[in-house]
Design an enzyme around this catalytic site. Sequence first.
Site, mmCIF file in Angstrom:
data_model
loop_
_atom_site.group_PDB
_atom_site.id
_atom_site.type_symbol
_atom_site.label_atom_id
_atom_site.label_comp_id
_atom_site.label_asym_id
_atom_site.label_seq_id
_atom_site.Cartn_x
_atom_site.Cartn_y
_atom_site.Cartn_z
ATOM 1 N N CYS A 139 0.811 -1.223 0.000
ATOM 2 C CA CYS A 139 0.000 0.000 0.000
ATOM 3 C C CYS A 139 0.842 1.270 0.000
ATOM 4 O O CYS A 139 0.316 2.363 -0.193
ATOM 5 C CB CYS A 139 -0.937 -0.002 1.205
ATOM 6 S SG CYS A 139 -1.991 -1.468 1.315
ATOM 7 N N HIS A 176 -2.673 6.845 2.990
ATOM 8 C CA HIS A 176 -3.223 5.632 2.395
ATOM 9 C C HIS A 176 -4.633 5.406 2.935
ATOM 10 O O HIS A 176 -4.857 5.432 4.144
ATOM 11 C CB HIS A 176 -2.326 4.441 2.728
ATOM 12 C CG HIS A 176 -2.954 3.118 2.457
ATOM 13 N ND1 HIS A 176 -3.589 2.823 1.267
ATOM 14 C CD2 HIS A 176 -3.059 1.993 3.237
ATOM 15 C CE1 HIS A 176 -4.049 1.585 1.322
ATOM 16 N NE2 HIS A 176 -3.749 1.073 2.510
ATOM 17 N N ASN A 212 -10.136 -0.073 0.522
ATOM 18 C CA ASN A 212 -8.677 -0.127 0.479
ATOM 19 C C ASN A 212 -8.235 -0.618 -0.898
ATOM 20 O O ASN A 212 -8.376 -1.793 -1.213
ATOM 21 C CB ASN A 212 -8.174 -1.063 1.580
ATOM 22 C CG ASN A 212 -6.659 -1.130 1.653
ATOM 23 O OD1 ASN A 212 -5.955 -0.692 0.744
ATOM 24 N ND2 ASN A 212 -6.145 -1.701 2.726
#
Length: 330
Positions: free
Chosen positions: A116, A256, A286
Amino acid sequence: MAEMVSAGILATGHYAPKKILTNEDLERMVETSDEWIRTRTGIETRHIASDSEDTSDLCVHAAKAAMEKAGLTPDDIDFIMVGTASPDYVVPSTACLVQSKLGCTHAGAMDFSAGCSGYIYGVTLAAQFIRSGLYKHVLVIGAEVLSRLVNWADRSTCILFGDGAGAAIMGPVEDGYGYIASELGSDGSLGGILNIPASGIAEPVTHRAIDSGRIYIHMEGSEVFKHAVRHMEATTQAVMEKAGIGIDDVALFIAHQANYRIIHSTAKKLGVPEDKVYVNVNKYGNTSAASVGIALDEAVAEGRLKKGDYLVLTGFGAGLTWGSVVLKWC
């Protein structure tokens, strides 16, 4: 020795697949509820790639949007970097497939894996290529099709992830603008808290691995939460010190987009006002390496940045990896 060129983001783009999976849809798939998901993650919907869409296809859509805004043609692109944990293949690289699909005949291409944190790593690496004079225009893409790596019977993970791509064209900018500083880190000893166990030569994909679900994303949520907040706070502090700026100097923070509680907790520890924190995890879930790029493109479209503003991007992901970068918007 030649003086370094200032390098920055010339344009951004993103792409999210058309299919939207809501919390209500998930209620019919696993034992969960819209209220439970919203309360614990802040996620309301996520985009899911169609059977005919691969990660490279999402990359191409996002890249074309960025190239159009920058007024560049495929021949203008010198290098392509794709950060992803869900490549089309192990070999060839997704970046090479993107190079072919875009028609960037003269461009080098490579994939990199930083989970990520991918977009942060990509922007940092691309800036060095440009600052050194090696390349003029570098295409950085973070992209994922995590829907094919999720166990849709595992309610602890299937509610979290979505598909998408975020792209940036990086190139020379006015002196004093663009990339200012970055701070990257990792801890491979904790790789087991967020991984896909059977996904490479250490543990090949076998019938036993498939039957036991080891081909899907495994995550120890509470541990990931703890390390994410700790490291995003620390790297953000460190990168601002490198850049010689403080919280009050920063116009926008983009973290993020993993979970609203992680974003909120990190911002609170840093003392960042809510109006300076960009959040779109509610719409996309996500999207791993794509999340910061998608959020940045939306923030730019909404007019959240003007010339001279300081922007901080921060991420945390599998590896474990983490990183932050300071840009002076141009």
